[in-house]
Scaffold this motif. Structure first.
Motif, short mmCIF file in Angstrom:
data_model
loop_
_atom_site.label_atom_id
_atom_site.label_comp_id
_atom_site.label_asym_id
_atom_site.label_seq_id
_atom_site.Cartn_x
_atom_site.Cartn_y
_atom_site.Cartn_z
N ASP A 135 5.72 6.80 1.22
CA ASP A 135 5.32 7.31 -0.10
C ASP A 135 4.95 8.78 -0.09
O ASP A 135 5.25 9.51 -1.03
N ILE A 136 4.27 9.21 0.98
CA ILE A 136 3.75 10.58 1.04
C ILE A 136 4.05 11.17 2.41
O ILE A 136 3.49 10.73 3.42
N TRP A 137 4.92 12.17 2.45
CA TRP A 137 5.14 12.95 3.66
C TRP A 137 4.28 14.20 3.58
O TRP A 137 4.34 14.93 2.59
N MET A 138 3.48 14.43 4.60
CA MET A 138 2.64 15.62 4.63
C MET A 138 2.96 16.42 5.88
O MET A 138 3.32 15.86 6.92
N PHE A 180 0.85 -1.20 0.00
CA PHE A 180 0.00 0.00 0.00
C PHE A 180 0.88 1.24 0.00
O PHE A 180 2.09 1.18 0.27
N TRP A 181 0.27 2.38 -0.31
CA TRP A 181 0.94 3.66 -0.13
C TRP A 181 0.84 4.04 1.35
O TRP A 181 -0.21 3.90 1.96
N LEU A 182 1.93 4.54 1.91
CA LEU A 182 1.92 5.02 3.29
C LEU A 182 2.05 6.53 3.31
O LEU A 182 2.97 7.10 2.70
N MET A 183 1.11 7.18 3.99
CA MET A 183 1.12 8.64 4.12
C MET A 183 1.27 8.99 5.60
O MET A 183 0.52 8.50 6.45
N VAL A 184 2.25 9.86 5.91
CA VAL A 184 2.50 10.27 7.29
C VAL A 184 2.28 11.78 7.40
O VAL A 184 2.92 12.57 6.70
#
Length: 471
Positions: free
Chosen positions: A291-294, A259-263
């Motif tokens: 995958d996605i740093w927010m 899966f994509w991991l978003m933090v």
């Protein structure tokens, strides 16, 4: 050529070309109007008569009134929307009183830092305040590129994209990347902005128990359906509880289930890791595995807006397709420049991050010794003191204000009833004396309210319902 009266000349349109253009415009309008009239003249059943709801009758408004009436019965002043008379950091000024302040996101004390203010002044002098257009059209400024490159470099990833608000960042990114054929799995205590983005995307939504990777694995194992994409969303430091996501366990699941991991690092950038680089540095992980740093620019970086960091392809997709980027005015140049200056200080003065962690650890230790319920907090930038009763939490906030401490309550519906709390934001500028005094006052004032059984139990329900019906 024609003259506009100010010395500017413009080509004059040929009269026949002008008439031809106007005819085409009129024909298009008239055709549209004929179609509209044809639709309206079709025989349709009469529309049922309906009563337009008044905002005063909405259940959401009734809930606001219920809380207000209950507060009035117990003589509780509203703790929200009190105007500060200065920039708020470890201290603030309200109603002419200097207060110890635990209600500011300025974790590294950069909001009034000389380098940040100087960079802001220089940018305003050259670029004014607003970008005056979306970046896609005419709002691109050098500060935008500089900030995005700085964020990507700070994280150790390929690229970043900045948005005009932290809330909008989650809404725009999630709704852009996910759709009705996709699945989003999130921590049950994820921020409301992520929930809004999921709803807008139309994706199927599942949640797992708070910070429980075993439950996340159970959800992943039981996923039924042929989903195009799967996204898992967590927070670095959870904004209500102050605990830290288990990144190593999450990365293990990511490798196994694909899966994509978003933090969401709104509260962990500048706080976690020796150099404040966030969750990846805290655990010694490769930032490319997420995958996605927010994150937001309004906390550690003392500015405004939000960002997504990750691969160059991710950034390209968001800049081309995320509505919150394409159709929003560009981030104000002064805000972008101020965030760059804050990141420069964060990189050159890691002692600020160390001070936040030292102060958070001290606050947590003293609070536990005083018998306060700090829940799941790890003693970093956020330490809650769980009170339980919403009205008691509000009154405790007011009592502390009277004693010289500004800290705000978090009540239902932001947290479930029974989980109301005061939320203390810890900064590098808090002194040991301020922390010790605050913990002592909090324990004393809470004990007094508890001994008096102050709270929802003291509300006259019949009187409240009578007052509510009269409104």
């Amino acid at each position: 050529m024609s003259n506009d009266g100010n010395g500017q000349t413009f080509p004059k349109m040929n009269s026949s070309l002008k008439e031809s253009l106007l005819d085409r415009m009129r024909n298009t309008h008239q055709s549209s109007e004929r179609n509209r009239m044809a639709r309206s003249e079709r025989e349709l059943p009469p529309a049922p008569r309906r009563q337009q709801a008044r905002f005063e009758d909405l259940p959401e408004y009734k809930q606001v009134l219920t809380q207000k009436i209950a507060s009035e019965q117990l003589g509780i002043a509203n703790p929200f929307y009190r105007p500060h008379q200065t920039a708020a950091g470890a201290t603030t000024m309200i109603d002419g009183r200097k207060l110890i302040n635990f209600a500011s996101y300025d974790y590294l004390g950069l909001n009034r830092h000389a380098h940040v203010l100087e960079r802001a002044r220089e940018t305003i002098a050259g670029f004014g305040i607003s970008a005056s257009a979306s970046r896609l059209v005419a709002g691109e400024r050098p500060q935008h590129v500089e900030l995005e490159e700085k964020i990507a470099q700070f994280y150790g990833v390929d690229a970043a994209v900045c948005f005009v608000s932290g809330y909008l960042t989650n809404v725009a990114a999630i709704s852009c990347l996910m759709g009705p054929k996709d699945l989003v799995i999130h921590d049950e205590f994820i921020h409301n902005s992520a929930l809004a983005g999921i709803k807008l995307s139309g994706a199927t939504r599942r949640f797992f128990k708070h910070n429980d990777t075993a439950d996340l694995e159970h959800v992943l194992r039981t996923v039924a359906g042929d989903y195009r994409r799967i996204l898992v969303i967590v927070e670095g430091i959870y904004s209500m509880d102050g605990d830290v996501a288990n990144l190593p366990a999450l990365l293990k699941l990511r490798a196994e289930y694909g899966f994509w991991l978003m933090v969401d690092e709104a509260h962990s950038l500048g706080v976690l890791g020796r150099h404040g680089r966030g969750l990846a540095e805290h655990f010694g992980a490769d930032p490319h595995e997420v995958d996605i740093w927010m994150g937001t620019l309004s906390k550690t970086t003392s500015s405004f807006g939000g960002y997504i960091a990750g691969s160059a392809a991710l950034a390209a997709v968001l800049k081309a397709s995320a509505g919150g980027f394409v159709y929003s005015v560009g981030l104000a140049p002064v805000l972008a420049a101020s965030a760059v200056a804050s990141l420069d200080i964060l990189a050159s003065e890691p002692e600020r991050t160390a001070a936040v962690r030292r102060n958070g650890s001290l606050f947590l230790k003293l609070a536990k010794e005083a018998g306060l319920d700090t829940g799941l907090s790890g003693g970093f930038s956020v330490v809650p003191v769980i009170v339980g009763d919403s009205l008691r939490a509000v009154q405790l906030s007011n009592d502390l204000l009277a004693a010289g401490v500004n800290v705000l309550p978090i009540i239902h519906p932001a947290v479930p009833e029974g989980q109301a709390r005061l939320r203390f934001f810890i900064t590098c500028d808090h002194t040991e004396e301020q922390i010790r005094r605050t913990v002592t006052l909090t324990a004393e004032r809470l004990k007094d309210l508890t001994d008096r059984n102050f709270g929802l139990g003291g509300v006259d329900i019949e009187k409240m319902l009578s007052a509510l019906s009269a409104r």
